[in-house]
Write a protein that holds these residues in place. Structure first.
Motif, PDB file in Angstrom:
ATOM      1  N   GLN A  52       0.784  -1.165   0.043  1.00  0.00           N
ATOM      2  CA  GLN A  52       0.135  -0.083   0.100  1.00  0.00           C
ATOM      3  C   GLN A  52       0.773   1.308   0.046  1.00  0.00           C
ATOM      4  O   GLN A  52       0.304   2.616  -0.290  1.00  0.00           O
ATOM      5  CB  GLN A  52      -0.947  -0.144   1.189  1.00  0.00           C
ATOM      6  CG  GLN A  52      -2.018  -1.151   1.113  1.00  0.00           C
ATOM      7  CD  GLN A  52      -2.727  -1.123   2.160  1.00  0.00           C
ATOM      8  OE1 GLN A  52      -2.823  -1.534   3.213  1.00  0.00           O
ATOM      9  NE2 GLN A  52      -4.261  -0.316   2.167  1.00  0.00           N
ATOM     10  N   CYS A 101     -10.715   0.055   3.748  1.00  0.00           N
ATOM     11  CA  CYS A 101      -9.552  -0.179   3.331  1.00  0.00           C
ATOM     12  C   CYS A 101      -8.920   1.334   2.932  1.00  0.00           C
ATOM     13  O   CYS A 101      -9.587   2.295   2.133  1.00  0.00           O
ATOM     14  CB  CYS A 101      -9.223  -0.952   2.077  1.00  0.00           C
ATOM     15  SG  CYS A 101      -7.660  -1.101   1.346  1.00  0.00           S
ATOM     16  N   LEU A 102      -7.763   1.770   3.432  1.00  0.00           N
ATOM     17  CA  LEU A 102      -7.106   3.142   3.248  1.00  0.00           C
ATOM     18  C   LEU A 102      -6.634   3.217   1.732  1.00  0.00           C
ATOM     19  O   LEU A 102      -6.526   4.324   1.176  1.00  0.00           O
ATOM     20  CB  LEU A 102      -5.742   3.093   4.195  1.00  0.00           C
ATOM     21  CG  LEU A 102      -5.869   3.093   5.565  1.00  0.00           C
ATOM     22  CD1 LEU A 102      -4.537   2.898   6.091  1.00  0.00           C
ATOM     23  CD2 LEU A 102      -6.584   4.478   6.150  1.00  0.00           C
ATOM     24  N   HIS A 143      -7.741  -9.732   5.497  1.00  0.00           N
ATOM     25  CA  HIS A 143      -7.863  -8.523   4.682  1.00  0.00           C
ATOM     26  C   HIS A 143      -6.131  -7.880   4.271  1.00  0.00           C
ATOM     27  O   HIS A 143      -5.974  -7.693   3.357  1.00  0.00           O
ATOM     28  CB  HIS A 143      -8.478  -7.366   5.391  1.00  0.00           C
ATOM     29  CG  HIS A 143      -8.544  -5.955   4.662  1.00  0.00           C
ATOM     30  ND1 HIS A 143      -9.542  -5.542   4.183  1.00  0.00           N
ATOM     31  CD2 HIS A 143      -7.502  -5.132   4.397  1.00  0.00           C
ATOM     32  CE1 HIS A 143      -9.441  -4.110   3.544  1.00  0.00           C
ATOM     33  NE2 HIS A 143      -8.031  -4.149   3.819  1.00  0.00           N
ATOM     34  N   GLU A 144      -5.501  -7.889   5.414  1.00  0.00           N
ATOM     35  CA  GLU A 144      -4.201  -7.451   4.888  1.00  0.00           C
ATOM     36  C   GLU A 144      -3.324  -8.313   4.491  1.00  0.00           C
ATOM     37  O   GLU A 144      -2.449  -7.709   3.385  1.00  0.00           O
ATOM     38  CB  GLU A 144      -3.359  -7.004   6.644  1.00  0.00           C
ATOM     39  CG  GLU A 144      -4.154  -6.018   7.490  1.00  0.00           C
ATOM     40  CD  GLU A 144      -4.244  -4.729   6.695  1.00  0.00           C
ATOM     41  OE1 GLU A 144      -3.364  -4.322   5.703  1.00  0.00           O
ATOM     42  OE2 GLU A 144      -5.389  -3.956   7.027  1.00  0.00           O
ATOM     43  N   HIS A 147      -3.619  -8.120   0.561  1.00  0.00           N
ATOM     44  CA  HIS A 147      -2.872  -7.149  -0.260  1.00  0.00           C
ATOM     45  C   HIS A 147      -1.429  -7.569  -0.630  1.00  0.00           C
ATOM     46  O   HIS A 147      -0.985  -6.994  -1.687  1.00  0.00           O
ATOM     47  CB  HIS A 147      -2.645  -5.772   0.731  1.00  0.00           C
ATOM     48  CG  HIS A 147      -3.343  -5.005   1.072  1.00  0.00           C
ATOM     49  ND1 HIS A 147      -4.143  -4.052   0.115  1.00  0.00           N
ATOM     50  CD2 HIS A 147      -4.361  -4.562   2.241  1.00  0.00           C
ATOM     51  CE1 HIS A 147      -5.213  -3.508   0.681  1.00  0.00           C
ATOM     52  NE2 HIS A 147      -5.328  -3.696   1.972  1.00  0.00           N
ATOM     53  N   ASP A 179      -9.665   1.943   6.911  1.00  0.00           N
ATOM     54  CA  ASP A 179      -8.578   0.973   7.182  1.00  0.00           C
ATOM     55  C   ASP A 179      -8.126   0.412   6.256  1.00  0.00           C
ATOM     56  O   ASP A 179      -9.077  -0.052   5.477  1.00  0.00           O
ATOM     57  CB  ASP A 179      -9.077   0.297   8.684  1.00  0.00           C
ATOM     58  CG  ASP A 179     -10.231  -0.451   8.513  1.00  0.00           C
ATOM     59  OD1 ASP A 179     -10.674  -1.136   7.703  1.00  0.00           O
ATOM     60  OD2 ASP A 179     -11.216   0.036   9.459  1.00  0.00           O
TER      61      ASP A 179
HETATM   62 NI    NI Z   1      -6.669  -2.815   2.935  1.00  0.00          NI
END
Ligand code: NI
Length: 179
Positions: A52, A101-102, A143-144, A147, A179
């Protein structure tokens, strides 16, 4: 250490498969983790993955550390750095839950995830981590780690009636960050 720009959905760098970290406890790795931490804090996120901020390595951090006002109904999740992760579902059971999500600012969607998982990996010093997680904790890890495989949560949504702007879906939410 500095606050980095967070890549947004549409940037092809978010769609790459990240490379494993080969050397732990190096100045480069510690510097990356400081950048990720300050970037995540600045954005008021509860999780961030290295891709990210444009770094194509299998490094994530997540955790609320304390009861989070944005997730008042959820148990706190210990702040964790997780490198080269492997996730194994512990049952076939999935459940739907809201995610933001950022890299997808201003939106939330309901995403199916494994309800119960085992996850393994390493901390920044190369010490092995092995944990089991359910519910919100399991969702955050999935989720993380997604990525790292080039997957953003909207790619997992099954019911697009459950996808929209945070301010419309949750008008009472005091903190509008993602987030
Ligand atoms: Ni995210």
């Amino acid at each position: 250490m500095s606050i980095k720009d967070i890549l947004k959905m549409g940037d092809p760098r978010l769609l790459r498969v990240a490379l494993p970290v080969e050397r732990f406890d190096t100045p480069e790795l510690h510097s990356l983790l400081k950048d990720m931490h300050s970037t995540m804090q600045h954005a008021q996120g509860v999780g961030l993955a290295a891709p990210q901020i444009g770094v194509n390595l299998q490094v994530v951090m997540f955790g609320t550390g304390e009861p989070n006002p944005r997730y008042p109904d959820e148990d706190p999740v210990a702040k964790t750095i997780l490198i080269n992760p492997v996730i194994t579902p512990l049952s076939e059971e999935t459940e739907e839950g809201w995610e933001g999500c950022l890299s997808v600012p201003g939106l939330r969607g309901k995403v199916p995830r494994w309800k119960s998982i085992k996850y393994t990996g390493f901390d920044e010093k190369g010490v092995a981590i092995s944990r089991e997680a359910v519910g919100f904790h399991a969702r955050m890890v999935q989720h993380e780690c997604d990525h790292l495989w080039g997957i953003l949560y909207p790619m997992r949504i099954k019911d697009f009636t459950q996808f929209g702007y945070t301010e419309v879906l949750f008008p009472g939410l005091s903190d509008k960050s993602d987030d």
